[in-house]
Design a protein around this motif. Structure first.
Motif, PDB file in Angstrom:
ATOM      1  N   LYS A 121       0.900  23.182   2.371  1.00  0.00           N
ATOM      2  CA  LYS A 121       1.014  24.213   1.320  1.00  0.00           C
ATOM      3  C   LYS A 121       0.277  23.810   0.047  1.00  0.00           C
ATOM      4  CE  LYS A 121       5.664  25.552   2.847  1.00  0.00           C
ATOM      5  NZ  LYS A 121       6.131  24.190   3.238  1.00  0.00           N
ATOM      6  N   GLY A 122      -0.376  22.652   0.102  1.00  0.00           N
ATOM      7  CA  GLY A 122      -1.073  22.170  -1.091  1.00  0.00           C
ATOM      8  C   GLY A 122      -2.188  23.119  -1.503  1.00  0.00           C
ATOM      9  N   LEU A 123      -2.405  23.183  -2.784  1.00  0.00           N
ATOM     10  CA  LEU A 123      -3.402  24.130  -3.265  1.00  0.00           C
ATOM     11  C   LEU A 123      -4.758  23.488  -3.449  1.00  0.00           C
ATOM     12  CD1 LEU A 123      -1.046  25.896  -5.822  1.00  0.00           C
ATOM     13  CD2 LEU A 123      -1.825  26.775  -3.620  1.00  0.00           C
ATOM     14  N   ARG A 124      -4.755  22.143  -3.561  1.00  0.00           N
ATOM     15  CA  ARG A 124      -6.049  21.490  -3.694  1.00  0.00           C
ATOM     16  C   ARG A 124      -6.457  20.951  -2.330  1.00  0.00           C
ATOM     17  NH1 ARG A 124      -4.808  17.683  -8.614  1.00  0.00           N
ATOM     18  NH2 ARG A 124      -6.766  16.758  -7.936  1.00  0.00           N
ATOM     19  N   SER A 125      -7.684  20.429  -2.267  1.00  0.00           N
ATOM     20  CA  SER A 125      -8.100  19.843  -0.987  1.00  0.00           C
ATOM     21  C   SER A 125      -8.882  18.581  -1.197  1.00  0.00           C
ATOM     22  CB  SER A 125      -8.901  20.845  -0.172  1.00  0.00           C
ATOM     23  OG  SER A 125     -10.102  21.143  -0.819  1.00  0.00           O
ATOM     24  N   ILE A 126      -8.957  17.834  -0.120  1.00  0.00           N
ATOM     25  CA  ILE A 126      -9.641  16.552  -0.182  1.00  0.00           C
ATOM     26  C   ILE A 126     -10.298  16.351   1.193  1.00  0.00           C
ATOM     27  CG2 ILE A 126      -7.549  15.363   0.564  1.00  0.00           C
ATOM     28  CD1 ILE A 126      -8.352  12.982  -0.973  1.00  0.00           C
TER      29      ILE A 126
ATOM     30  N   HIS B 142       0.920  10.184   9.495  1.00  0.00           N
ATOM     31  CA  HIS B 142       0.327  11.297  10.210  1.00  0.00           C
ATOM     32  C   HIS B 142      -0.177  12.359   9.252  1.00  0.00           C
ATOM     33  CE1 HIS B 142       4.400  13.258   9.873  1.00  0.00           C
ATOM     34  NE2 HIS B 142       3.644  14.334   9.722  1.00  0.00           N
ATOM     35  N   ILE B 143      -1.072  13.187   9.813  1.00  0.00           N
ATOM     36  CA  ILE B 143      -1.566  14.350   9.074  1.00  0.00           C
ATOM     37  C   ILE B 143      -1.270  15.558   9.944  1.00  0.00           C
ATOM     38  CG2 ILE B 143      -3.612  15.529   8.176  1.00  0.00           C
ATOM     39  CD1 ILE B 143      -4.909  12.761   7.888  1.00  0.00           C
ATOM     40  N   PRO B 144      -0.434  16.458   9.479  1.00  0.00           N
ATOM     41  CA  PRO B 144      -0.177  17.643  10.298  1.00  0.00           C
ATOM     42  C   PRO B 144      -1.444  18.487  10.353  1.00  0.00           C
ATOM     43  CG  PRO B 144       0.987  17.779   8.196  1.00  0.00           C
ATOM     44  CD  PRO B 144       0.282  16.473   8.220  1.00  0.00           C
ATOM     45  N   LEU B 145      -1.743  18.992  11.542  1.00  0.00           N
ATOM     46  CA  LEU B 145      -2.954  19.790  11.709  1.00  0.00           C
ATOM     47  C   LEU B 145      -2.890  21.062  10.876  1.00  0.00           C
ATOM     48  CD1 LEU B 145      -3.730  19.451  15.533  1.00  0.00           C
ATOM     49  CD2 LEU B 145      -4.758  18.248  13.612  1.00  0.00           C
TER      50      LEU B 145
ATOM     51  N   MET C 223       0.864  -1.184   0.000  1.00  0.00           N
ATOM     52  CA  MET C 223       0.000   0.000   0.000  1.00  0.00           C
ATOM     53  C   MET C 223       0.897   1.229   0.000  1.00  0.00           C
ATOM     54  SD  MET C 223      -3.072   1.142   0.112  1.00  0.00           S
ATOM     55  CE  MET C 223      -4.226  -0.081   0.656  1.00  0.00           C
ATOM     56  N   ALA C 224       0.783   1.973  -1.006  1.00  0.00           N
ATOM     57  CA  ALA C 224       1.677   3.123  -1.122  1.00  0.00           C
ATOM     58  C   ALA C 224       1.123   4.314  -0.367  1.00  0.00           C
ATOM     59  CB  ALA C 224       1.871   3.472  -2.587  1.00  0.00           C
ATOM     60  N   ALA C 225       0.910   4.094   0.916  1.00  0.00           N
ATOM     61  CA  ALA C 225       0.365   5.188   1.730  1.00  0.00           C
ATOM     62  C   ALA C 225       1.343   6.339   1.772  1.00  0.00           C
ATOM     63  CB  ALA C 225       0.064   4.683   3.131  1.00  0.00           C
ATOM     64  N   GLY C 226       2.607   5.979   1.677  1.00  0.00           N
ATOM     65  CA  GLY C 226       3.632   7.005   1.755  1.00  0.00           C
ATOM     66  C   GLY C 226       3.498   8.077   0.677  1.00  0.00           C
ATOM     67  N   ASN C 227       2.857   7.718  -0.397  1.00  0.00           N
ATOM     68  CA  ASN C 227       2.690   8.731  -1.455  1.00  0.00           C
ATOM     69  C   ASN C 227       1.690   9.802  -1.064  1.00  0.00           C
ATOM     70  OD1 ASN C 227       4.432   7.273  -2.928  1.00  0.00           O
ATOM     71  ND2 ASN C 227       2.870   6.215  -4.129  1.00  0.00           N
ATOM     72  N   TYR C 228       0.768   9.410  -0.229  1.00  0.00           N
ATOM     73  CA  TYR C 228      -0.310  10.339   0.097  1.00  0.00           C
ATOM     74  C   TYR C 228      -0.158  10.968   1.478  1.00  0.00           C
ATOM     75  CZ  TYR C 228      -2.746   8.420  -3.933  1.00  0.00           C
ATOM     76  OH  TYR C 228      -3.093   8.040  -5.195  1.00  0.00           O
ATOM     77  N   LEU C 229       0.360  10.148   2.400  1.00  0.00           N
ATOM     78  CA  LEU C 229       0.446  10.615   3.788  1.00  0.00           C
ATOM     79  C   LEU C 229       1.875  10.497   4.298  1.00  0.00           C
ATOM     80  CD1 LEU C 229      -2.646   8.687   5.080  1.00  0.00           C
ATOM     81  CD2 LEU C 229      -2.473  11.165   5.118  1.00  0.00           C
ATOM     82  N   PRO C 230       2.366  11.555   4.985  1.00  0.00           N
ATOM     83  CA  PRO C 230       3.718  11.445   5.561  1.00  0.00           C
ATOM     84  C   PRO C 230       3.768  10.369   6.645  1.00  0.00           C
ATOM     85  CG  PRO C 230       2.623  13.463   6.277  1.00  0.00           C
ATOM     86  CD  PRO C 230       1.730  12.845   5.269  1.00  0.00           C
ATOM     87  N   THR C 231       4.932   9.708   6.700  1.00  0.00           N
ATOM     88  CA  THR C 231       5.104   8.632   7.687  1.00  0.00           C
ATOM     89  C   THR C 231       5.274   9.191   9.083  1.00  0.00           C
ATOM     90  OG1 THR C 231       6.431   7.664   5.943  1.00  0.00           O
ATOM     91  CG2 THR C 231       6.351   6.466   8.017  1.00  0.00           C
TER      92      THR C 231
ATOM     93  N   VAL D  58      -8.499  18.494   4.155  1.00  0.00           N
ATOM     94  CA  VAL D  58      -7.063  18.759   4.233  1.00  0.00           C
ATOM     95  C   VAL D  58      -6.562  19.266   2.886  1.00  0.00           C
ATOM     96  CG1 VAL D  58      -6.544  17.120   6.039  1.00  0.00           C
ATOM     97  CG2 VAL D  58      -6.476  16.384   3.688  1.00  0.00           C
ATOM     98  N   SER D  59      -5.473  20.030   2.991  1.00  0.00           N
ATOM     99  CA  SER D  59      -4.857  20.512   1.753  1.00  0.00           C
ATOM    100  C   SER D  59      -3.964  19.435   1.201  1.00  0.00           C
ATOM    101  CB  SER D  59      -4.009  21.753   2.048  1.00  0.00           C
ATOM    102  OG  SER D  59      -4.744  22.649   2.828  1.00  0.00           O
ATOM    103  N   VAL D  60      -4.007  19.245  -0.096  1.00  0.00           N
ATOM    104  CA  VAL D  60      -3.133  18.266  -0.737  1.00  0.00           C
ATOM    105  C   VAL D  60      -2.452  18.918  -1.939  1.00  0.00           C
ATOM    106  CG1 VAL D  60      -4.447  16.257  -0.004  1.00  0.00           C
ATOM    107  CG2 VAL D  60      -5.035  17.377  -2.148  1.00  0.00           C
ATOM    108  N   THR D  61      -1.355  18.306  -2.328  1.00  0.00           N
ATOM    109  CA  THR D  61      -0.659  18.784  -3.534  1.00  0.00           C
ATOM    110  C   THR D  61      -1.429  18.286  -4.759  1.00  0.00           C
ATOM    111  OG1 THR D  61       0.671  16.801  -3.665  1.00  0.00           O
ATOM    112  CG2 THR D  61       1.547  18.625  -2.348  1.00  0.00           C
ATOM    113  N   SER D  62      -0.931  18.675  -5.904  1.00  0.00           N
ATOM    114  CA  SER D  62      -1.633  18.227  -7.107  1.00  0.00           C
ATOM    115  C   SER D  62      -1.537  16.713  -7.285  1.00  0.00           C
ATOM    116  CB  SER D  62      -1.094  18.954  -8.340  1.00  0.00           C
ATOM    117  OG  SER D  62       0.328  19.011  -8.264  1.00  0.00           O
TER     118      SER D  62
END
Lengths: 179, 444
Positions: free
Chosen positions: B114-119, B74-77, B1-9, B103-107
């Motif tokens: 600092k992501g400009l999109r959100s999910i 983790h998800i930084p607040l 599961m490539a969680a690392g691509n979406y969420l920081p470890t 949360v803000s996410v990158t493209s």
């Protein structure tokens, strides 16, 4: 050796703990036993028949060591005698205790012995004479408590050894032996 | 599961605890939480993990550590832009509660502040939880923005050190007057403003502290319940590391001052064992000074006074003493018939004390007038209350008899056993009875 009247007191009569009701079971048993014996022997020697708990019974205090038995202790020792059949409470409130240093049966035997010794088998005597007559002087019967004597006589009557008949007054109650 | 691509470890310690940042404090733990995104199927669906809310982040840790389990993330607040309130509907009463937040996410879809999109991410609370309470804490954490304190501090330092070199730059910055009355007024204004700000910050801290305190208590309560539930479910077989966490939690709860939630019959929480040993060491010296026996109440006072802070309760003391049976310590707890409890040296045996009492009570003056508790105290070298307990015990063993009179409560050697009931006038030569008689006849 200390004396109470003519009665020779044992040494432990001066032992202060003797006058404190002991809580430890084995010690208490021994203490009770010693007191029972002492009471019986003293009463026998001094011809005491009734002990009144609220009166000053000389055996229950020792002035030399400034100790005396508590009420609780007195009741404890006398009750032990009652359980043994050597004493009886005369009232419900347990204020007076009749001491039977001879059981009633023993008194009865003494009466029979007395009658035989004095050749009174077919005679008639008043109860008073048995208690305080010349024949009884020097015997254990002399000065016997009247109620105790009556009970002993009744016992013998029941056995057919005598007949009790009433006189004009209680002083004249008489006994006809038929041993 | 490539969680690392979406969420920081999220980094973990060797025993599976999260590595926290400086100033990061945990405020809520929830078990059996799923983390997913309802709108993006590519986003990792993390199942049944431990969710930890801190004042900096949301951490999701996997439940157990088999090799194939997902990595902790983790998800930084700081990346959370909005929290949705709980939907209250008929359906929501019966379904598993969900917490949704944006949360803000990158493209590429990676969570980043600092992501400009959100999910929208959803947390499915499958375990025992209080969604409202969690939501409250989540809001609070977001409001307080604790992670920024650090950054402000860091950037403040930066600004200070580089202001020298920046003074020439920043053509857009206004030129502030620094001389003249205007300058003085300006300086005063600045001072007021900074005082005001620090007051505000301080009060923020105070508020945060107050809310933390409440949180801690609630957290501890939840922990306790969890542990109780855990110990009830032992039949189902708890995973090994869960038990490890359980002991940690027990210790932690005890240090917060809450009694061990596990039953008393269990092998004594580590706290009591440590306390027990410490007490055995401490009590050595007072025991010597007190002649080998010391009242438990006195030990309680002495021990707590020595500790200064972190006082122990009477119950703790009793538990600690009871544990001595299990260790090899030279002290023991002893309960007299009267209920009085003392600590005494194991070496300080009863037989030895009784031997000393016996020799005391057969001395001529003791034969004559007995001994009181204070007399015995002086000979035995213990406190009068202790001496009395020993005398009473000796009495119970048939060594002594009591004498109660207006003179007081005294003890004599037991002569009753020496008296022959068949012949009450008999006195054996060289017996204690004989000795007593001769002592008494001298004076009377």
């Amino acid at each position: 050796m200390q004396k109470l009247g003519e009665f020779k007191l044992p040494h432990f009569f001066n032992y202060p703990p003797y006058f404190t009701l002991q809580p430890v079971r084995d010690t208490r048993e021994k203490q009770v036993q010693l007191w029972k014996e002492l009471i019986i022997e003293y009463c026998r020697a001094q011809k005491v028949f009734i002990i009144g708990l609220e009166e000053d019974f000389p055996l229950f205090s020792n002035r030399a060591i400034e100790r005396s038995l508590s009420h609780e202790a007195r009741v404890a020792f006398l009750s032990a005698l009652v359980s043994d059949g050597r004493a009886e409470w005369t009232d419900k409130g347990h204020k007076k205790c009749l001491i039977l240093w001879h059981r009633i049966q023993e008194w009865a035997d003494l009466i029979v012995h007395f009658v035989k010794e004095n050749g009174l088998e077919d005679n008639v005597m008043t109860v008073e004479e048995i208690r305080s007559g010349t024949e009884s002087r020097g015997t254990e019967l002399y000065g016997i408590d009247r109620s105790v004597l009556m009970r002993a006589l009744k016992l013998l009557e029941h056995k057919g050894k005598l007949v009790i008949f009433k006189g004009t007054s209680t002083d004249d109650e008489g006994v006809k032996f038929s041993l | 599961m490539a969680a690392g691509n979406y969420l920081p470890t999220a980094e973990l310690t060797a025993s599976g605890r999260p590595v926290l940042y400086p100033g990061e404090i945990e405020s809520s733990l929830l078990s059996s939480v799923d983390l997913l995104s309802e709108e993006n199927p590519n986003f990792p669906h993390l199942k049944s993990g431990l969710l930890i809310l801190t004042n900096h982040r949301l951490l999701w840790l996997p439940n157990s550590t088999p090799v194939s389990s997902p990595t902790p993330v983790h998800i930084p607040l700081s990346a959370v832009s909005h929290i949705f309130s709980l939907k209250k509907s008929i359906k929501s009463v019966f379904s598993t509660p969900r917490i949704r937040f944006q949360v803000s996410v990158t493209s590429e879809g990676r969570v980043d502040e600092k992501g400009l999109r959100s999910i929208v991410i959803a947390l499915v609370l499958r375990g025992k939880s209080d969604p409202e309470a969690f939501l409250g804490k989540f809001w609070e954490a977001l409001k307080v923005r604790a992670w920024e304190e650090i950054k402000v501090g860091a950037s403040g330092a930066e600004a200070g050190s580089s202001s020298g070199s920046r003074s020439g730059e920043g053509s857009l910055a206004l030129r502030m007057p620094v001389v003249g009355v205007a300058g003085i007024l300006r300086k005063e204004q600045e001072m007021w403003e900074s005082t005001d700000k620090s007051l505000q910050d301080a009060f923020q801290d105070l508020n945060a502290l107050m809310s933390k305190a409440k949180e801690m208590v609630m957290l501890a309560e939840k922990m306790r319940l969890k542990l109780l539930a855990g110990s009830n479910n032992q039949a189902t077989g708890a995973a090994e590391d869960e038990l490890g966490t359980k002991e940690e939690m027990q210790d932690w709860l005890l240090s917060v001052g809450i009694a061990s939630p596990v039953t008393k019959e269990s092998a004594g929480a580590l706290y009591h064992q440590q306390l027990s040993r410490q007490l055995a060491d401490f009590v050595r010296i007072p025991l010597e000074r007190a002649g080998g026996t010391i009242n438990l109440i006195d030990v309680y006072c002495l021990f707590n006074r020595a500790r200064g802070t972190e006082l122990i309760s009477p119950d703790d003391l009793l538990q600690a003493c009871s544990l001595w049976e299990k260790f090899d310590v030279p002290v023991m707890l002893r309960k007299f018939d009267s209920g009085v409890m003392v600590i005494q040296n194991k070496a300080h045996s009863d037989d030895e004390v009784f031997a000393r009492i016996r020799s005391l009570v057969t001395k001529p003056d003791a034969l004559q007038s007995g001994v009181s508790a204070s007399d015995a105290a002086m000979t035995l070298g213990v406190a009068p209350a202790m001496a009395k307990e020993y005398l009473l015990t000796a009495e119970g063993k048939g060594l002594l008899c009591r004498d109660i009179s207006p003179d007081g409560f005294r003890f004599y050697i037991n002569l009753f056993q020496d008296i022959n009931s068949d012949d009450v006038y008999l006195v054996r030569d060289y017996s204690i009875y004989a000795a007593w008689i001769s002592t008494n006849s001298i004076s009377r």
